[in-house]
Enzyme design. Sequence first.
Site, mmCIF file in Angstrom:
data_model
loop_
_atom_site.group_PDB
_atom_site.id
_atom_site.type_symbol
_atom_site.label_atom_id
_atom_site.label_comp_id
_atom_site.label_asym_id
_atom_site.label_seq_id
_atom_site.Cartn_x
_atom_site.Cartn_y
_atom_site.Cartn_z
ATOM 1 C CG HIS A 55 39.297 -14.959 -29.073
ATOM 2 N ND1 HIS A 55 39.619 -16.301 -29.217
ATOM 3 C CD2 HIS A 55 39.886 -14.331 -30.126
ATOM 4 C CE1 HIS A 55 40.371 -16.455 -30.292
ATOM 5 N NE2 HIS A 55 40.541 -15.267 -30.877
ATOM 6 C CG HIS A 57 39.722 -12.432 -33.123
ATOM 7 N ND1 HIS A 57 41.013 -12.655 -32.712
ATOM 8 C CD2 HIS A 57 39.522 -11.094 -33.017
ATOM 9 C CE1 HIS A 57 41.581 -11.499 -32.379
ATOM 10 N NE2 HIS A 57 40.688 -10.539 -32.544
ATOM 11 C CG ASP A 59 40.065 -16.868 -36.435
ATOM 12 O OD1 ASP A 59 39.785 -15.820 -35.825
ATOM 13 O OD2 ASP A 59 41.072 -17.555 -36.161
ATOM 14 C CG HIS A 60 38.610 -18.336 -32.635
ATOM 15 N ND1 HIS A 60 39.347 -19.302 -31.987
ATOM 16 C CD2 HIS A 60 39.501 -17.612 -33.369
ATOM 17 C CE1 HIS A 60 40.628 -19.167 -32.314
ATOM 18 N NE2 HIS A 60 40.739 -18.139 -33.144
ATOM 19 C CG HIS A 117 44.557 -13.271 -29.282
ATOM 20 N ND1 HIS A 117 45.408 -13.095 -30.343
ATOM 21 C CD2 HIS A 117 43.373 -13.654 -29.819
ATOM 22 C CE1 HIS A 117 44.764 -13.357 -31.464
ATOM 23 N NE2 HIS A 117 43.519 -13.691 -31.180
ATOM 24 C CG ASP A 136 43.593 -17.472 -31.470
ATOM 25 O OD1 ASP A 136 43.523 -18.713 -31.594
ATOM 26 O OD2 ASP A 136 43.169 -16.683 -32.337
ATOM 27 C CG HIS A 174 44.944 -20.496 -35.145
ATOM 28 N ND1 HIS A 174 44.396 -20.221 -36.383
ATOM 29 C CD2 HIS A 174 44.369 -19.629 -34.276
ATOM 30 C CE1 HIS A 174 43.525 -19.213 -36.256
ATOM 31 N NE2 HIS A 174 43.484 -18.841 -34.988
HETATM 32 FE FE FE Z 1 42.299 -17.202 -34.207
HETATM 33 ZN ZN ZN Z 2 42.011 -14.688 -32.420
#
Ligand code: FE
Ligand code: ZN
Length: 258
Positions: A55, A57, A59-60, A117, A136, A174
Amino acid sequence: MVEIELLPVMSDNYVCLLFDPATGTSGVVDPGAAEPVLARLSDLGRGLDWILLTHHHADHTGGVPVLRRETGARVAYSRGDTGRIPGIDGGTDVALGEGDRLGFGEAVFHVLETPGHTRGHVSFWLSGEDAVFCGDTLFALGCGRLFEGTPEQMWRSLSKLAALPPATRVYCGHEYTESNARFALAVDPDNPELRRRAEEIRALRGRGEPTIPTTVDLELRTNPFLRVNDPAIRRHLGMEDADEVAVFAELRARKDRF
Ligand code: FE
Ligand code: ZN
């Protein structure tokens, strides 16, 4: 067999490095940062062929522009995230959706759409290898927050992952397991297997070791978000006769406040 290596990055993200020894194909899932990935690839003497994204985001996906530039890897991402991920090249990268397949050396990834998410979230199932990369969506003892989706969508997505073969190893995005375990015990306190697992998790984290991968089977027996039909959890919530989505929504709302 595809070799899978977990690479912890930033505070609690997991990047997965993939390698098919038969063909030398190399990949990475959800590189939130480029530098640790480049450093590990250089240790291993490997290039990079594929970047898989669950996805949009940051942080990915934060490592995508540098990784593409440094390695020439192609990106496989969700069609639902078109236009939302910096560094994608419409000419060489591939947008995927439900039922699509992506060859990875001698292995094949099956794309599962798992929104909730985010609206474009996908998971990558390596069917022959008993592994799924679900970002996530499903976490060990938990699930992702509903940022862009409804409880009903997330419940359907989790059900899709829960229906994979029980031995499937679950690689999530995570290391949230220890705090997820505290919530799980609060809503399912008399589940002996959950209590045992919470002890193991505390021990693993105490040694600084990952709790990932988990398995579909273990989640079905201990993750409250997959156990919305469990009589004890329903009794705890006072929702004996509610439908599955309502129980799921209540659990998710309680976790948000926990
Ligand atoms: Fe994440
Ligand atoms: Zn995420």
